[in-house]
Enzyme design. Sequence first.
Site, PDB file in Angstrom:
ATOM      1  N   SER A 136       0.636  -1.313  -0.082  1.00 55.03           N
ATOM      2  CA  SER A 136      -0.165   0.278   0.241  1.00 55.03           C
ATOM      3  C   SER A 136       0.727   1.145  -0.072  1.00 55.03           C
ATOM      4  O   SER A 136       1.963   1.265   0.395  1.00 55.03           O
ATOM      5  CB  SER A 136      -1.099   0.109   1.154  1.00 55.03           C
ATOM      6  OG  SER A 136      -1.374   1.359   1.444  1.00 55.03           O
ATOM      7  N   TYR A 149      -1.474   2.231  11.255  1.00 53.85           N
ATOM      8  CA  TYR A 149      -1.318   1.659   9.967  1.00 53.85           C
ATOM      9  C   TYR A 149      -0.233   2.038   9.058  1.00 53.85           C
ATOM     10  O   TYR A 149       0.424   0.866   8.439  1.00 53.85           O
ATOM     11  CB  TYR A 149      -2.786   1.922   9.144  1.00 53.85           C
ATOM     12  CG  TYR A 149      -2.800   1.239   7.804  1.00 53.85           C
ATOM     13  CD1 TYR A 149      -3.495  -0.110   7.823  1.00 53.85           C
ATOM     14  CD2 TYR A 149      -2.890   1.792   6.651  1.00 53.85           C
ATOM     15  CE1 TYR A 149      -3.473  -0.751   6.692  1.00 53.85           C
ATOM     16  CE2 TYR A 149      -2.994   1.179   5.124  1.00 53.85           C
ATOM     17  CZ  TYR A 149      -3.429  -0.295   5.551  1.00 53.85           C
ATOM     18  OH  TYR A 149      -3.409  -0.816   4.136  1.00 53.85           O
TER      19      TYR A 149
END
Length: 225
Positions: A136, A149
């Site tokens: 990501s 995250y």
Amino acid sequence: MKAIIVTGAGTGLGKELSLLLAKQDYHMILTGRTEDKLAAVKEQIDQSGGSATALPLDLRNLEDIKEKALLISKTHEIYGLVNNAGLGYFGPFSEITDTEMEEMFQTNVFGTIHMTKAVLPYLEQNREGLVLNIVSTAGLRGKKNEAVYCSSKFAVRGFTESLQKEYEGTEIRFVAAYMGGMDTPFWDDSEHVADPTRFRSAAEVAGIIFDNLEKTEIVIESKKS
């Protein structure tokens, strides 16, 4: 037939990558925690003439990882691993709970590391292989309301880049895929993204990754709304 293991293969990007790789004559080992979703992907691969095994696996359980890797190695030649499974909780850092922090690192970081550690001996034995880590763009830069995250994804980035250097000159390749948001069930229980439908589909992202697997780094930015 060479086998590729995919974590989080029941939905989203894991499913779409599994469908694409199955068409390249790999036997797909579909892993995840939801058996009915894995079974549905296996059926789709079988119906298209591919080959797959659905195998329940809990990335939070190190012994389960070790046992399943050994089990797979006894019946298949392990060629690859796609570390796709991921978990995200979003919001102001001060509001993220200790449990949420631990769960993100347990799945995103330790799940990836433990899976790679369990599979690598078989790749080394065969002197070839591919490890694809789905990271990501949260592993490239910090983002508002994604502190923990992003931290977990930065860890996976460092892990991947280090192994690229460690195995440089061998036939074992490590590829990092950095993509922006996708329109997947990942957002179902989150209000962090107002309209996930503006993102690329998992199938589109999977296609881009598949077409660029010769690279060590694949960056796919989000579509602008």
